[in-house]
Design a protein around this motif. Sequence first.
Motif, PDB file in Angstrom:
ATOM      1  N   VAL A   1     -44.061  -7.154   8.523  1.00 51.46           N
ATOM      2  CA  VAL A   1     -43.627  -6.173   9.511  1.00 51.46           C
ATOM      3  C   VAL A   1     -42.155  -6.387   9.827  1.00 51.46           C
ATOM      4  CG1 VAL A   1     -43.963  -5.277  11.840  1.00 51.46           C
ATOM      5  CG2 VAL A   1     -45.929  -6.056  10.513  1.00 51.46           C
ATOM      6  N   ILE A   2     -41.374  -5.304   9.802  1.00 53.86           N
ATOM      7  CA  ILE A   2     -39.941  -5.361  10.105  1.00 53.86           C
ATOM      8  C   ILE A   2     -39.607  -4.252  11.095  1.00 53.86           C
ATOM      9  CG2 ILE A   2     -37.603  -5.245   9.176  1.00 53.86           C
ATOM     10  CD1 ILE A   2     -38.668  -6.085   6.499  1.00 53.86           C
ATOM     11  N   ASP A   3     -39.258  -4.636  12.310  1.00 56.54           N
ATOM     12  CA  ASP A   3     -38.837  -3.657  13.322  1.00 56.54           C
ATOM     13  C   ASP A   3     -39.805  -2.486  13.426  1.00 56.54           C
ATOM     14  OD1 ASP A   3     -36.586  -5.188  13.839  1.00 56.54           O
ATOM     15  OD2 ASP A   3     -35.380  -4.141  12.332  1.00 56.54           O
ATOM     16  N   LYS A   4     -41.085  -2.807  13.577  1.00 57.76           N
ATOM     17  CA  LYS A   4     -42.143  -1.803  13.757  1.00 57.76           C
ATOM     18  C   LYS A   4     -42.377  -0.951  12.508  1.00 57.76           C
ATOM     19  CE  LYS A   4     -41.449  -1.497  18.755  1.00 57.76           C
ATOM     20  NZ  LYS A   4     -41.201  -0.600  19.919  1.00 57.76           N
ATOM     21  N   LYS A   5     -41.788  -1.362  11.405  1.00 62.05           N
ATOM     22  CA  LYS A   5     -42.084  -0.718  10.132  1.00 62.05           C
ATOM     23  C   LYS A   5     -42.752  -1.737   9.216  1.00 62.05           C
ATOM     24  CE  LYS A   5     -38.664   2.958  10.159  1.00 62.05           C
ATOM     25  NZ  LYS A   5     -37.698   3.727   9.337  1.00 62.05           N
ATOM     26  N   VAL A   6     -43.340  -1.246   8.147  1.00 67.64           N
ATOM     27  CA  VAL A   6     -44.089  -2.097   7.234  1.00 67.64           C
ATOM     28  C   VAL A   6     -43.385  -2.128   5.882  1.00 67.64           C
ATOM     29  CG1 VAL A   6     -46.291  -2.448   6.065  1.00 67.64           C
ATOM     30  CG2 VAL A   6     -46.254  -1.563   8.408  1.00 67.64           C
ATOM     31  N   LEU A   7     -43.059  -3.335   5.430  1.00 65.72           N
ATOM     32  CA  LEU A   7     -42.476  -3.520   4.104  1.00 65.72           C
ATOM     33  C   LEU A   7     -43.567  -4.010   3.165  1.00 65.72           C
ATOM     34  CD1 LEU A   7     -39.876  -3.594   2.312  1.00 65.72           C
ATOM     35  CD2 LEU A   7     -39.737  -6.030   2.887  1.00 65.72           C
ATOM     36  N   ILE A   8     -43.835  -3.220   2.139  1.00 61.94           N
ATOM     37  CA  ILE A   8     -44.856  -3.568   1.146  1.00 61.94           C
ATOM     38  C   ILE A   8     -44.148  -3.939  -0.147  1.00 61.94           C
ATOM     39  CG2 ILE A   8     -46.861  -2.754  -0.133  1.00 61.94           C
ATOM     40  CD1 ILE A   8     -47.354  -0.785   2.169  1.00 61.94           C
ATOM     41  N   ILE A   9     -44.500  -5.103  -0.682  1.00 59.94           N
ATOM     42  CA  ILE A   9     -43.793  -5.655  -1.837  1.00 59.94           C
ATOM     43  C   ILE A   9     -44.750  -5.810  -3.012  1.00 59.94           C
ATOM     44  CG2 ILE A   9     -42.465  -7.629  -2.689  1.00 59.94           C
ATOM     45  CD1 ILE A   9     -41.821  -8.214   0.292  1.00 59.94           C
ATOM     46  N   GLY A  10     -44.326  -5.369  -4.182  1.00 59.18           N
ATOM     47  CA  GLY A  10     -45.131  -5.507  -5.392  1.00 59.18           C
ATOM     48  C   GLY A  10     -45.390  -4.166  -6.044  1.00 59.18           C
ATOM     49  N   THR A  11     -45.965  -4.218  -7.233  1.00 56.51           N
ATOM     50  CA  THR A  11     -46.260  -2.997  -7.978  1.00 56.51           C
ATOM     51  C   THR A  11     -47.716  -3.031  -8.440  1.00 56.51           C
ATOM     52  OG1 THR A  11     -45.456  -4.031 -10.018  1.00 56.51           O
ATOM     53  CG2 THR A  11     -43.887  -2.719  -8.769  1.00 56.51           C
ATOM     54  N   PRO A  12     -48.327  -1.858  -8.635  1.00 54.92           N
ATOM     55  CA  PRO A  12     -47.735  -0.521  -8.410  1.00 54.92           C
ATOM     56  C   PRO A  12     -47.625  -0.209  -6.918  1.00 54.92           C
ATOM     57  CG  PRO A  12     -50.035  -0.323  -9.055  1.00 54.92           C
ATOM     58  CD  PRO A  12     -49.692  -1.773  -9.181  1.00 54.92           C
ATOM     59  N   LEU A  13     -46.542   0.483  -6.543  1.00 52.88           N
ATOM     60  CA  LEU A  13     -46.333   0.837  -5.147  1.00 52.88           C
ATOM     61  C   LEU A  13     -47.403   1.815  -4.664  1.00 52.88           C
ATOM     62  CD1 LEU A  13     -42.464   1.359  -4.909  1.00 52.88           C
ATOM     63  CD2 LEU A  13     -43.793  -0.638  -4.232  1.00 52.88           C
ATOM     64  N   LEU A  14     -47.629   1.786  -3.370  1.00 56.93           N
ATOM     65  CA  LEU A  14     -48.562   2.737  -2.783  1.00 56.93           C
ATOM     66  C   LEU A  14     -47.905   4.117  -2.701  1.00 56.93           C
ATOM     67  CD1 LEU A  14     -50.057   0.585   0.119  1.00 56.93           C
ATOM     68  CD2 LEU A  14     -50.896   0.871  -2.220  1.00 56.93           C
ATOM     69  N   PRO A  15     -48.702   5.185  -2.812  1.00 55.81           N
ATOM     70  CA  PRO A  15     -48.158   6.561  -2.784  1.00 55.81           C
ATOM     71  C   PRO A  15     -47.871   7.014  -1.359  1.00 55.81           C
ATOM     72  CG  PRO A  15     -50.530   6.631  -3.048  1.00 55.81           C
ATOM     73  CD  PRO A  15     -50.163   5.165  -3.081  1.00 55.81           C
ATOM     74  N   LEU A  16     -46.860   6.413  -0.742  1.00 57.73           N
ATOM     75  CA  LEU A  16     -46.518   6.698   0.643  1.00 57.73           C
ATOM     76  C   LEU A  16     -45.057   7.123   0.761  1.00 57.73           C
ATOM     77  CD1 LEU A  16     -48.187   3.561   2.273  1.00 57.73           C
ATOM     78  CD2 LEU A  16     -49.158   5.856   2.104  1.00 57.73           C
ATOM     79  N   LYS A  17     -44.731   7.849   1.831  1.00 63.01           N
ATOM     80  CA  LYS A  17     -43.349   8.206   2.110  1.00 63.01           C
ATOM     81  C   LYS A  17     -42.614   6.992   2.670  1.00 63.01           C
ATOM     82  CE  LYS A  17     -44.374  13.048   3.250  1.00 63.01           C
ATOM     83  NZ  LYS A  17     -44.318  14.072   4.322  1.00 63.01           N
ATOM     84  N   GLY A  18     -41.370   6.826   2.270  1.00 64.33           N
ATOM     85  CA  GLY A  18     -40.580   5.720   2.783  1.00 64.33           C
ATOM     86  C   GLY A  18     -39.379   5.446   1.901  1.00 64.33           C
TER      87      GLY A  18
END
Length: 232
Positions: A148-165
């Motif tokens: 969690v970074i400043d109320k946002k979520v950093l997701i690391i690794g592949t394959p990435l999730l199909p999300l806006k960001g």
Amino acid sequence: MYFLEIKKEHKDFLGAIRHWDNLKVAFETDTIWIKDFSAEQIISTELLQIPYTKLYELKDNLLFEKGKLLPVKKLSSGLLWAPILRALPVSLPMFNHNFFGIDQKIKMVLKPSENVKEAYALLADYEEVKSYILTAPKYRLELLRWVVIDKKVLIIGTPLLPLKGITYWFENDFLIPSGYDFEWNVLAKTLQEKINPSAEDLVLWNTDNTYSKIPIKNIKPLSISSFRLTFS
């Protein structure tokens, strides 16, 4: 025909193209000249990222800066050309990238890049992530990590999730926004050693050239349970 000019004091930067054995090198007082570039080499990332250089095109023995219409000077006569592997031996003294004189400072900045690199991380809003993760199959999350970074979520690794960001690519412990790279990428490793010498952090860069250090120990495997526990 193209000619590259660089001062002898900056010759260590030429290590990035020393393996191009088609090149010829000549020395003139405090200047190094290089010629015989191929069309691909002239526009390559390796060449464009070398600092302190000037690139000329030779026409009627006059040197024109690349892309300019007026000549700058004549090419010196009597230059003795030698293959780059012989003119610049492997035992070149190491350049201390951490020290720059008053007139040798380089500001490391990000700039748009046409080089396509695989996205490795995604920074998304909590609600955007929540709606996906709480219903996602286990296999879709098990290769990923998150923090969690400043109320946002950093997701690391592949394959990435199909999300806006915002997506990032990864190099030298740096997460760099997709579509960007350092103006002097050849110095990225030196920068990493300066701001993250212990390699205990990931460094998240913003397009305004600011960055945040994320302790690697705070990054955990992504799962529905870890997500629920964090935001419970």
